[in-house]
Design an enzyme around this catalytic site. Structure first.
Site, PDB file in Angstrom:
ATOM      1  N   GLY A 508     -40.417  36.534 -15.181  1.00  0.00           N
ATOM      2  CA  GLY A 508     -40.791  35.290 -14.538  1.00  0.00           C
ATOM      3  C   GLY A 508     -40.930  34.183 -15.565  1.00  0.00           C
ATOM      4  N   PRO A 509     -41.453  33.018 -15.159  1.00  0.00           N
ATOM      5  CA  PRO A 509     -41.582  31.882 -16.078  1.00  0.00           C
ATOM      6  C   PRO A 509     -42.707  32.092 -17.085  1.00  0.00           C
ATOM      7  CG  PRO A 509     -42.529  31.334 -13.949  1.00  0.00           C
ATOM      8  CD  PRO A 509     -41.884  32.675 -13.781  1.00  0.00           C
ATOM      9  N   LYS A 524     -47.429  34.354 -19.171  1.00  0.00           N
ATOM     10  CA  LYS A 524     -46.246  34.909 -18.503  1.00  0.00           C
ATOM     11  C   LYS A 524     -46.636  35.282 -17.072  1.00  0.00           C
ATOM     12  CE  LYS A 524     -44.204  38.720 -20.133  1.00  0.00           C
ATOM     13  NZ  LYS A 524     -43.268  39.561 -20.922  1.00  0.00           N
ATOM     14  N   ASP A 621     -35.281  46.997 -24.864  1.00  0.00           N
ATOM     15  CA  ASP A 621     -34.735  45.661 -24.609  1.00  0.00           C
ATOM     16  C   ASP A 621     -34.896  44.774 -25.838  1.00  0.00           C
ATOM     17  OD1 ASP A 621     -33.405  43.787 -23.096  1.00  0.00           O
ATOM     18  OD2 ASP A 621     -35.212  43.020 -22.122  1.00  0.00           O
TER      19      ASP A 621
END
Length: 814
Positions: A508-509, A524, A621
């Site tokens: 998300g943003p 976050k 990641d």
């Protein structure tokens, strides 16, 4: 007598030189036979060969043993100090069991020193690599008693004071000269039993013997290494590795000063570097000076022992720790001193010591107090033994050993009583403040937070909050994470205004927020449309709250109200790494020295996750956008929503749900869902190559028809044009050897086969040590072209053609 012996050997050599030559391909040499230059003995299973060889590019001949499958890997040399300048060497076995290496004209170059009387000796080359003279199944002489630079399974390093036996490894002078070099590795029983690496008479590295193993020594409990320890009355007598037909391994004292372990990869008849010592700067002998402790995962990495301070604050501020530490207060035997317990560190070296084998630990303490010069004591912990080790004067060469911090060696450091009281008071105050903080910020236990992740239970859980807060005190060791109210976060981010948004990811943003004038945070906020949901949110809370490292982003807390799931971090003013390296203007802000620091920071953070944290974490990641930069442009690994934790000896897993970012995923993960620490290493390699080149691997475009960044890097490296990969923006600040080393390490990390990729301890060492010899990388993952062919490109193809012309030039490793 020496002259008579020399004459006897010479006469024997002259007489035997006329006897029958050896039949090529056998594994034995009988008395009266000769092995001439050009002939070889081969071990029964065709593993080793004995013969004459040229080392590297040298033109001088030596007699040695090497692997038949990899002839360039020599494991033993007879005439290290006396080369033959022509191809006229002859090895003979005399009737008295002496091996004689001579020139064809009879000049003796080297001989063995068998002292037993024999009549019908036979020389055997064993499948272990041992060259043995036997008679009636009794060993008369063996090469394993005279090691060179290589230790093979079945060979022992020995240091036995009772019988005077001693054997150790000695490096070659260079890759072209097997003469005895300046480095050696062996056992030392001077006070404390340990293995040591020496550069001539100077110690370079040591590993202590404690509780039957070597805490902090690479692979001391690894099944593939399986070190066998011989001890006698608490002393380390021998170190060896039992023979195991299922694995080929060797330990090498490298001419550049690295102690390396290799394993054979049978699928490609090649050797894989598994571990190297020294591993990092903390392994360098006396790195932090006297009375200093090295902690590789902290900044700065050197600290003084409790009760000590830097001798030179000015030198320590510039990270020069050689002057070490001195006491805050002098010892005062009249008032009686005390001891501070320091656990999980490598014992200091035995410069001035006393070992008593009849004292228990309590008696040891009392005896140390009676001697005003005694500065520390410990129990060396030899099983079923009573021992007391006391140190006198300054202490040297200590490092924190995270893997053994709970059960590892413990040293009791002598300090004045006033200093002891000061440390105790500080500890009490720290515990008190932590307790107060727990009450004020309402720390939730793990199960409470995980339950909140499912949203529907929120109302009922809030009603039971007080009861759960009481229960949280019992489980706070599992998770100590502050809970922020939603109103606080809304106020800090100006109600999540667009002006405060600094980025957006799969979760998300992300917003910039101000908790106060002094404290800036990054917020976050999980989006309702996010593909990452409850599991990722829970994962990040549970994992990152337990991880503490200077190269990992620090989480400050979380917020869970209604459907809101928010994570709060330290704010990184300089944003993420990709913000700089892929922007044509901003990339110039990262000079080459700064890029090297960033690469090292990422590597150290990943090393911590894989090997040195309490949990074994696979990030899954790792990419440039998940590397944040603080005020000083130090790298911080972030975003642990996809990370996975392994326990025990487990190192890999498989999933049907492949998540992450294409371009950074390892082939085995992208195609088969298999992830491991080696898949993180692949991502690390991609990041290194992106930092060096300033180019993205995914969406890579090149006019010469390279399919991706990995392919371009590998083919340029093969053609010895690797410097063409360098981003020209740091052209004025780069160091060519460092750029080449980073490219080669990056290529080693992105090799297609996971087993070929190095472990992170090796990656850190290869990046940080200029004189470490690097292995040759093989084909990288996602290599589109044939593994043995690549395209030849003309200078005009990049401008005049949109397709590539492929020819069939074979690639040879340079």
């Amino acid at each position: 007598m020496d002259h008579l012996l020399a004459i006897q050997i010479l006469c024997t050599a002259l007489c035997l030189s006329t006897n029958l030559k050896l039949s090529v391909g056998v594994d034995t040499l009988s008395a009266g036979q000769i092995l001439a230059d050009g002939e070889v003995l081969i071990s029964p299973s065709q593993i080793f060969e004995l013969g004459f060889f040229y080392p590297g590019s040298s033109t001088r001949r030596f007699l040695g043993v090497w692997y038949k499958a990899t002839p360039n890997v020599v494991v033993w040399v007879a005439n290290r100090q006396n080369p033959i300048n022509a191809s006229n060497g002859v090895l003979t076995l005399s009737k008295n069991g002496t091996l004689i290496l001579s020139k064809a004209q009879g000049t003796v170059i080297w001989s063995s020193n068998s002292s037993m009387a024999v009549s019908s000796p036979v020389l055997h080359l064993m499948d272990s690599g041992n060259l043995v003279v036997v008679e009636n199944s009794v060993n008369i002489w063996q090469s394993f008693d005279y090691p060179g630079n290589t230790m093979l399974p079945g060979m022992k390093l020995v240091q036995d004071p009772d019988n005077g036996a001693a054997s150790f490894l000695t490096s070659w002078k260079s890759e072209d000269d097997p003469a005895i070099g300046e480095f050696s590795f062996g056992i030392e029983n001077h006070g404390l039993s340990q293995t040591i690496m020496m550069k001539e008479k100077e110690k370079r590295y040591r590993a202590i013997f404690w509780d039957g193993h070597f805490p902090g020594f690479p692979d001391s409990r690894d099944a593939t290494w399986n070190a066998k320890i011989g001890s006698n009355r608490g002393r380390l007598v021998s170190v060896s590795q039992p023979l195991d037909d299922s694995v080929q391994t060797r330990l090498v004292m490298n001419y550049s000063g690295s102690f390396q372990r290799f394993m054979m990869d049978d699928q490609r008849d090649g050797w894989v570097l598994m571990i190297t010592s020294p591993r990092d700067s903390c392994d360098n002998y006396g790195w932090c000076g006297y009375n200093g402790v090295c902690k590789i995962y902290k900044t700065p990495e050197c600290e003084c022992l409790p009760g000590f301070k830097p001798k030179s604050e000015k030198e320590w501020r510039i990270f020069d720790w050689r002057s070490g530490c001195s006491r805050n207060l002098p010892l005062d035997c009249q008032r009686e001193d005390g001891f501070l317990k320091v656990q999980g560190i490598k014992f200091p070296d035995s410069l001035s010591f006393r070992l008593n084998t009849s004292m228990n630990i309590g008696e040891c303490r009392d005896q140390c107090l009676k001697n005003c010069n005694c500065t520390a004591y410990a129990d060396p912990y030899f099983k079923n033994e009573t021992n007391c080790l006391m140190w006198f004067g300054d202490l040297i060469d200590m490092r924190e050993q995270a893997a053994d911090a709970i059960d590892g060696p413990t040293v009791y450091i002598r300090v004045p009583v006033t200093e002891l009281d000061h440390v105790t008071d500080s500890t009490v105050k720290k515990k008190g403040s932590a307790k107060t903080k727990l009450i004020l910020i309402a720390v939730f236990p793990t199960m409470f937070i995980l339950s909140l992740c499912f949203g529907g239970l929120l109302l009922r859980m809030r009603r039971k909050r007080q009861a759960l807060l009481t229960a949280s005190k019992k489980s706070r060791e599992e998770l100590e994470l502050p809970l922020f109210g939603l109103a606080t976060i809304v106020a800090a981010t100006n109600n999540f205004s667009g002006e405060n948004m600094i980025g957006e990811g799969g979760f998300g943003p992300v917003y910039k927020g101000n908790l106060s004038a002094e404290q800036v945070i990054a917020v976050k906020r999980m989006s309702r449309e996010s593909e990452q949901g409850h599991e990722e949110f829970k994962n990040e809370i549970v994992l990152i709250s337990k991880l503490q490292h200077r190269n990992l982003v620090k989480i400050l807390g979380c917020c869970i109200e209604g459907e809101e799931k928010i994570l709060i971090y330290d704010y990184m003013q300089n944003k993420s790494l990709d913000y700089y390296i892929f922007d044509q203007e901003r990339k110039a802000l990262l000079t080459w020295p700064k890029r090297v620091e960033i690469i090292m920071g990422i590597a150290r953070g990943l090393l911590y996750l894989h090997h040195d944290s309490r949990l074994k974490i696979i990030h899954r990641d790792l990419k440039t956008s998940n590397i944040l930069l603080d005020d000083n442009l130090n790298a911080k690994i972030s975003d642990f929503g996809l990370a996975r934790m392994f326990e025990g000896e487990k190192n890999a897993a498989r999933t049907k749900r492949v998540v992450g970012t294409y371009g950074y995923m390892a082939p085995e993960y992208a195609f088969d869902g298999k992830f491991s620490i080696k898949s993180d290493v692949f991502s690390m390699g991609v990041v290194i190559l992106e930092i060096v080149s300033g180019k993205k691997n995914r969406g890579f475009k090149h006019p010469s028809c390279y399919q991706n960044l990995l392919e371009q890097a590998w083919l340029l490296w093969k053609e010895n044009r690797d410097m063409e990969l360098m981003d020209p923006c740091y052209n004025s600040s780069y160091v060519e050897s460092q750029v080449k080393r980073c490219i080669q390490v990056g290529l080693l990390c992105v090799q297609n086969m996971a087993d070929e990729r190095p472990m992170m301890p090796s990656v850190v060492l290869m990046l940080s040590t200029e004189d470490t010899v690097l292995p040759q990388p093989n084909i990288p993952g996602f290599f589109v072209q044939s593994d043995s062919r690549y395209s030849q490109r003309s200078e005009f193809e990049s401008e005049k053609s949109s397709s590539c012309t492929i020819t069939t030039s074979h690639v040879e490793a340079r």
